[in-house]
Structures are given as C-alpha cells and as structure tokens.
Write an enzyme that holds these catalytic residues in place. Structure first.
Site, mmCIF file in Angstrom:
data_model
loop_
_atom_site.group_PDB
_atom_site.id
_atom_site.type_symbol
_atom_site.label_atom_id
_atom_site.label_comp_id
_atom_site.label_asym_id
_atom_site.label_seq_id
_atom_site.Cartn_x
_atom_site.Cartn_y
_atom_site.Cartn_z
ATOM 1 N N ARG A 8 1.920 -0.767 -2.525
ATOM 2 C CA ARG A 8 0.819 -0.158 -1.758
ATOM 3 C C ARG A 8 0.048 0.725 -2.723
ATOM 4 N NH1 ARG A 8 0.577 2.821 4.040
ATOM 5 N NH2 ARG A 8 0.558 0.624 4.565
ATOM 6 N N HIS B 93 -5.005 -5.760 3.774
ATOM 7 C CA HIS B 93 -3.716 -5.371 4.364
ATOM 8 C C HIS B 93 -3.113 -6.624 5.019
ATOM 9 C CE1 HIS B 93 -0.584 -2.877 5.667
ATOM 10 N NE2 HIS B 93 -1.206 -2.057 6.489
ATOM 11 N N GLN C 236 -0.110 -6.425 7.599
ATOM 12 C CA GLN C 236 -0.515 -5.924 8.913
ATOM 13 C C GLN C 236 -1.159 -7.029 9.744
ATOM 14 O OE1 GLN C 236 -0.197 -2.585 10.269
ATOM 15 N NE2 GLN C 236 -0.618 -3.841 12.067
ATOM 16 N N ASP D 95 -9.721 0.498 13.729
ATOM 17 C CA ASP D 95 -8.922 1.203 12.717
ATOM 18 C C ASP D 95 -9.639 2.521 12.437
ATOM 19 O OD1 ASP D 95 -7.092 1.797 10.699
ATOM 20 O OD2 ASP D 95 -8.053 0.515 9.191
ATOM 21 N N CYS E 294 -3.713 -0.893 13.914
ATOM 22 C CA CYS E 294 -2.616 -0.918 12.926
ATOM 23 C C CYS E 294 -1.837 0.382 12.883
ATOM 24 C CB CYS E 294 -3.162 -1.273 11.552
ATOM 25 S SG CYS E 294 -4.284 -0.029 10.861
ATOM 26 N N ARG F 199 5.497 -5.825 12.531
ATOM 27 C CA ARG F 199 5.468 -5.664 11.070
ATOM 28 C C ARG F 199 6.827 -6.064 10.494
ATOM 29 N NH1 ARG F 199 1.990 -2.128 8.597
ATOM 30 N NH2 ARG F 199 2.859 -3.069 6.729
HETATM 31 N N1 NVA Z 1 -7.537 1.448 6.808
HETATM 32 C C1 NVA Z 1 -6.353 2.286 6.821
HETATM 33 C C2 NVA Z 1 -5.151 1.508 7.244
HETATM 34 C C3 NVA Z 1 -3.878 2.314 7.315
HETATM 35 C C4 NVA Z 1 -2.686 1.499 7.658
HETATM 36 C C5 NVA Z 1 -6.151 2.902 5.444
HETATM 37 O O1 NVA Z 1 -6.309 2.185 4.439
HETATM 38 O O2 NVA Z 1 -5.826 4.081 5.370
HETATM 39 N N1 CP Z 2 -0.156 0.306 9.625
HETATM 40 C C1 CP Z 2 0.422 0.751 8.501
HETATM 41 O O1 CP Z 2 0.375 0.126 7.435
HETATM 42 O O2 CP Z 2 1.124 1.905 8.657
HETATM 43 P P1 CP Z 2 1.715 2.833 7.505
HETATM 44 O O3 CP Z 2 0.551 3.399 6.748
HETATM 45 O O4 CP Z 2 2.493 3.881 8.255
HETATM 46 O O5 CP Z 2 2.593 2.016 6.619
#
Ligand code: NVA
Ligand code: CP
Length: 301
Positions: free
Chosen positions: A102, A129, A132, A220, A260, A288
């Site tokens: 990540r 993502h 997700q 989101d 998500c 997930r």
């Molecule tokens: N768009 C959000 C998704 C979090 C799971 C981010 O990148 O922070």
């Molecule tokens: N939706 C998602 O990826 O959650 P986290 O940021 O908690 O991993």
C-alpha cells in the site's frame, strides 16, 4: 495472472473467476471446512499509508490459508531511508512468497513486481484499489445474483476507487455511470479504456443524472490519504456530490450502497443513508477477506 497491480491488467473472465473462488472460500470459512492452500507460505505487507481493513483482512486471510503474514511499515524499512525499490524487491523475493504493498505511486508497486520474482498485490495506490473493487463486485453479485443489465453509479472524487470501479464494473458487464466534478476526473488511462465501451459508460457532473435508474450507488471520501491539506478546498468543490435521500429517489428501488470505508458521514454520504444500508456496506468490508484470500490462492499456491 502473475500479480494484482490494477484491474486494467485482468480480463473480465479472470475477475469473475476470482469472485467465484472467493464465494467458495467464504462458504468453506463459514462451514469450518479447512482450506490451507498456502501452508507454510509467507506474505510481506508493506504499508506507507494507514489501514484497518486491508491490514487485518490480509493478515487474517493468510492465517486462515495456513500461511503467515508480516506487517512491514515502510518508515521502518530501509526503503524509507532511500534503499531502491528494485533492490528491496530482489531481497524480499529471497524470503517471501508474495508481497502486498500500500503506497502512493502506482509505479512503486509496478517496479516491485518488475524487479522481484514473486507475486505483488496492490493494497491501494493513488491510482487504484483493485482488492477493494474485487470485494465490491463480489458483494454486488451476492445481493443482485448477476452483473448483466445492472447499472453501477459512482458519485464523488475521480480517485483510486473511481478508477478501479469504472474498469471492474465495465469488465464484468455492468453499465457504469460516474458523477465527478470536472477538476477531479478519473485517470486518463481509465477514461480511454471506458470510452471503448460506448454508451455503457457515462461521465457527467450531475449526481442526479448519474443516479437515474442505478442499481448500485457507490461513493468514497472527498480527500484521500495524502490529500489531508486539501480537505477544506475539496469539501467546497464536492458540495452537492453527496449520496442522500434525494439521490436515492433517483435510483432504482432496491438500490444497494457500497462504500469502501472509512466514511465521512455528513460529507459524501448522509448518516441516515449510511445506516439504512449498513448491512451492504459491512458485508462489503467482510468480503475484503474472502476476495483477497482468493487472490492470494490464485497467485501464491
Ligand atoms: N480513496 C481513499 C480510499 C481509502 C480506502 C484513499 O485513498 O484514502
Ligand atoms: N477500504 C480500505 O482499504 O480500508 P483500510 O484503509 O482500512 O485498509
């Protein structure tokens, strides 16, 4: 399939195949049927951003598959002090059976895959993502029993979730409609891909138009991880791009909601709409686990 870096790399058949395996692994988990496909294997999980769902579901999923997961904070790895990704990839490939990452740039995940010799799974980048959206598609099929003929609508920022939902939704056969302000559009590569689907894809700046006849509504956060300093500016720009009762009334009856998480209730979605669709949203979060187990079995067994 060697890696899961972005859904653009997968065919619709591969996506549906992963969801099928995820359904089976979910059934086995719920019925106490052992499925230790990754006995003795190790997944390294590199995190440069915060996480609740991704971290816990990968670690638990790996354990349920008979393997082991290592949490690696990028700030505590030498990568955080400038060791090149290509060297990190070659080293980790000597110890591990798979890597989940990540991070910010999609190129970092792609480079890890290019220079290492083990499968790499994208656990979120600024561009995409995929884990997700595999879970989202699994949840859609659980509730709706099909993809064909459904309309999925995304309202909000043209971010990693929008990019992945557009690609995943179209690849499995749904129509996809997105309402996104013109200064926050999805990635150019995604728009180019979507354009090949003709009128199965629509992009508008009107949430009501996008939601018209929707079977699935998705949103989101307006400020993703790394954009915290722009939060105020974004709150203004996304005013009106909220999933609320008015948007629900434009959608089909029986519309399902996906988010998500984490959610900012009162911004991209009202607390009332969120709570009245909480079952779907938390099933999505649960999925997930099952979807990622399927990905790991496909890539690492
Ligand atoms: N768009 C959000 C998704 C979090 C799971 C981010 O990148 O922070
Ligand atoms: N939706 C998602 O990826 O959650 P986290 O940021 O908690 O991993």
């Amino acid at each position: 399939m060697k890696h899961l870096l972005k859904l653009l790399d997968l065919t619709g058949e591969e996506i549906i195949d992963i969801i099928g395996l995820a359904d089976q692994l979910k059934y086995e988990q719920k019925h106490g049927i052992a499925h230790r496909h990754l006995n003795g294997k190790t997944l390294g999980m590199i995190f440069s951003k915060a996480s609740t769902r991704t971290r816990v579901s990968f670690e638990t999923g790996m354990y349920q598959l008979g393997g082991h997961a290592l949490f690696l904070s990028s700030s505590e790895l030498q990568i955080g002090r400038g060791e090149p990704v290509e060297d990190t990839a070659r080293v980790l490939s000597r110890y591990l059976d798979g890597i989940m990452i990540r991070t910010f740039g999609q190129d970092e995940a792609e480079n890890l895959a290019k220079h290492g010799s083990i499968p790499v799974i994208n656990g979120l980048t600024d561009f995409s993502h995929p884990c997700q959206v595999l879970a989202d598609l699994m949840t859609v099929r659980e509730y709706k029993k099909k993809f064909d003929g459904l309309k999925l609508t995304f309202i909000g920022d043209g971010n990693n979730m929008a990019n992945s939902l557009i690609v995943g939704g179209l690849k499995v056969g749904m129509s996809v409609s997105v309402a996104i302000p013109k200064d926050f559009l999805p990635h150019q590569d995604v728009l180019q891909f979507a354009a090949t689907y003709g009128d199965k894809f629509t992009l508008t700046d009107s949430p009501e138009k996008a939601a018209d006849g929707a079977d699935i509504l998705v949103t989101d956060v307006w400020a993703s991880m790394g954009q915290e300093s722009e939060a105020e500016k974004r709150r203004k720009a996304f005013d009106g791009y909220q999933i609320n009762e008015k948007i629900l009334s434009a959608a089909n009856s029986g519309v399902m909601i996906q988010h998500c998480l984490p959610a900012h209730k009162g911004e991209e979605i009202t607390a009332d709409v969120f709570e009245s669709h909480a079952n779907e949203i938390f099933d999505e979060a649960e999925n997930r686990l099952h979807a990622q187990k399927a990905v790991m079995v496909k890539l690492m067994s």
